[in-house]
Enzyme design. Structure first.
Site, PDB file in Angstrom:
ATOM      1  N   LYS A  41     -19.509 -26.642 -14.407  1.00 24.77           N
ATOM      2  CA  LYS A  41     -20.300 -25.356 -13.815  1.00 24.77           C
ATOM      3  C   LYS A  41     -21.538 -26.185 -15.384  1.00 24.77           C
ATOM      4  O   LYS A  41     -21.260 -26.389 -16.048  1.00 24.77           O
ATOM      5  CB  LYS A  41     -19.706 -24.130 -14.130  1.00 24.77           C
ATOM      6  CG  LYS A  41     -21.653 -23.297 -14.451  1.00 24.77           C
ATOM      7  CD  LYS A  41     -21.346 -21.803 -14.555  1.00 24.77           C
ATOM      8  CE  LYS A  41     -20.752 -20.873 -13.242  1.00 24.77           C
ATOM      9  NZ  LYS A  41     -21.342 -19.952 -12.911  1.00 24.77           N
TER      10      LYS A  41
ATOM     11  N   ASP B 292     -23.940 -10.399 -17.332  1.00 27.97           N
ATOM     12  CA  ASP B 292     -24.042 -10.444 -15.474  1.00 27.97           C
ATOM     13  C   ASP B 292     -22.319  -9.723 -15.342  1.00 27.97           C
ATOM     14  O   ASP B 292     -21.858 -10.493 -14.720  1.00 27.97           O
ATOM     15  CB  ASP B 292     -24.431 -10.925 -15.481  1.00 27.97           C
ATOM     16  CG  ASP B 292     -24.817 -11.673 -14.181  1.00 27.97           C
ATOM     17  OD1 ASP B 292     -24.909 -10.963 -13.419  1.00 27.97           O
ATOM     18  OD2 ASP B 292     -24.386 -12.347 -14.386  1.00 27.97           O
TER      19      ASP B 292
END
Length: 341
Positions: free
Chosen positions: A23, A119
Site C-alpha cells: 500500500k 475505519d
C-alpha cells in the site's frame, strides 16, 4: 497531524517467495522517516489471528510503502455484496462476525499498543484461505492519530459506519469502533451494505429496516434471503448485539470484550437495554420541507449524503438515544466529513 492518504494496494513478492500486498501512502506532513519507521516497527509487533500481518515498510521513495500479508479470498464486502464465487453460509458468517469482534477487542484491550482503528468496515476485513477474517489497515489508525487526544480535528472514516459523536464532534474513543462493528454485524446478517453512494430519496438503509422489523417482532425477516438455513438463536443474538453496539450514546455501547462474550453466549444480555437511537427517528424530512438539507434518510450521521459540519440549536445532545423508543424526538441536524483512506 500525521496524515496519509492510502492508494490502491498492489501485490508484490518478497525475496523468500511470499506474496504480499503493498500500500502506497502519500505523506502530507513533515514527519521524519525515522519516526515513521519507529511507528511501523511498533505496529508490526501487534499480532493476532484476526489481524492482517504488517511486515514492515519501505522508505526508499518519497512516498512510504506499507507491506502486508496478502490474503487469498479478498475482502468481506466483496464476498457479501459482490458477485464473487464465495458463498458464505450462516455458520461461516457467524464465525466471521466473532473473529472481527475478537480482533477489535485485541486492539482495544490486549495489544501492547492501544489502537482505535477508526475505519472498521466490511472492505477492511479480509478473508484468508480458510475464510477466517482479518482486519486490515489497523496500522493506519495510529499513523492518523493526532496529538494522542480524544478529539480529532479531522474525521477519518467511511459513510455508513461513523458513530454520531465522531461524525459531529470529532470525539474519538474506542466506542466508535464498537459502533462500526455493529454496522458490519448487521451487514453480515442482511447481506446488504449500509454504505450507499446514491442520493435517491427512496433508499432504505439497514438501520431503518432492522429497527422496523425488531419493533414489530419479526427480526428474522432481516436475514439475507440467500441464506436458506440458519441458526435462529445465533441470528437473534447477533442482531441484538449489533443494536446494542450502535446505540446513539457511546456510554451505552459495551466494550468489545463484552461483545465477544455476548456473541458466544458467555455473557447474559438480559440486563442490556436496547433503546431505539434518536439518530434514526430525528431526521424525518416532510415532503415540501424548506430545510436546507435533502434526503429522507432517518440515519443522522449514517447516510451517504455529505455536507459541511454543522449542528442545530436545541434538541437532544448529539448521539443521544430517544427515551422511550416510541417517544417524539426533537429535531437534530447531523453531517459528516468523510476522509476515505
Amino acid at each position: 497531524m500525521d496524515q496519509f492518504t492510502s492508494a490502491t494496494s498492489l501485490q508484490g513478492k518478497l525475496s523468500d517467495g511470499r506474496v504480499v500486498a503493498v500500500k502506497q501512502l502519500s505523506e502530507s506532513s513533515n514527519q521524519g522517516k525515522l519516526q515513521f519507521a519507529t511507528e511501523i516497527e511498533t505496529i508490526s509487533r501487534v499480532q493476532h489471528r484476526n489481524l492482517v500481518k504488517l511486515y514492515g515498510c519501505c522508505l526508499e521513495s518519497k512516498t512510504p510503502l506499507l507491506v502486508y500479508e496478502c490474503l487469498e479470498n479478498g475482502s468481506l464486502d466483496h464476498a457479501l455484496f459482490g458477485k464473487g464465487g464465495l458463498n458464505l453460509d450462516w455458520p461461516r458468517r457467524f464465525e466471521i462476525c466473532l473473529g472481527i469482534a475478537r480482533g477489535i477487542a485485541y486492539l482495544h484491550e490486549e495489544s501492547s499498543v492501544r489502537i482505535v482503528h477508526r475505519d472498521i468496515k466490511a472492505s477492511n476485513v479480509l478473508l484468508d484461505a480458510d475464510l477466517n477474517p482479518k482486519i486490515s489497515d489497523f496500522g493506519l489508525a495510529k499513523l492518523y492519530d493526532d496529538k494522542k487526544t480524544h478529539v480529532s480535528t479531522k474525521v477519518a472514516g467511511t459513510f455508513g459506519y461513523l458513530a454520531p459523536e465522531y461524525a459531529m464532534r470529532g470525539h474519538m474513543t474506542e466506542k466508535i469502533d464498537v459502533f462500526a462493528f455493529g454496522v458490519v454485524a448487521l451487514e453480515i446478517v442482511a447481506g446488504e451494505s449500509n454504505h450507499h453512494t446514491t442520493l435517491e430519496e427512496e433508499t432504505t438503509y439497514i438501520f431503518e429496516k432492522v429497527w422496523d422489523l425488531y419493533e414489530n417482532g419479526n427480526p428474522l425477516d432481516f436475514v439475507d434471503p440467500k441464506l436458506s438455513k440458519f441458526n435462529s438463536e445465533e441470528v437473534l443474538r447477533v442482531i441484538r448485539v449489533a443494536l446494542i453496539c450502535t446505540q446513539g450514546s457511546p456510554h451505552r455501547r459495551p466494550s468489545m470484550s463484552r461483545v465477544v462474550s455476548m456473541l458466544t453466549g458467555d455473557a447474559d444480555m438480559a440486563g442490556e437495554e436496547v433503546i431505539k437511537p434518536s439518530y434514526i427517528t430525528e431526521w424525518q424530512v416532510k415532503a415540501g420541507s424548506s430545510s436546507s438539507y435533502t434526503g429522507t434518510s432517518s440515519q443522522a450521521g449514517l447516510s451517504s449524503s455529505s455536507t459541511t459540519q454543522q449542528s442545530s440549536g436545541g434538541g437532544h445532545a448529539a448521539g443521544g438515544d430517544a427515551t422511550p423508543a416510541t417517544g417524539n424526538p426533537s429535531p437534530m441536524f447531523t453531517s459528516i466529513i468523510d476522509e476515505g483512506r
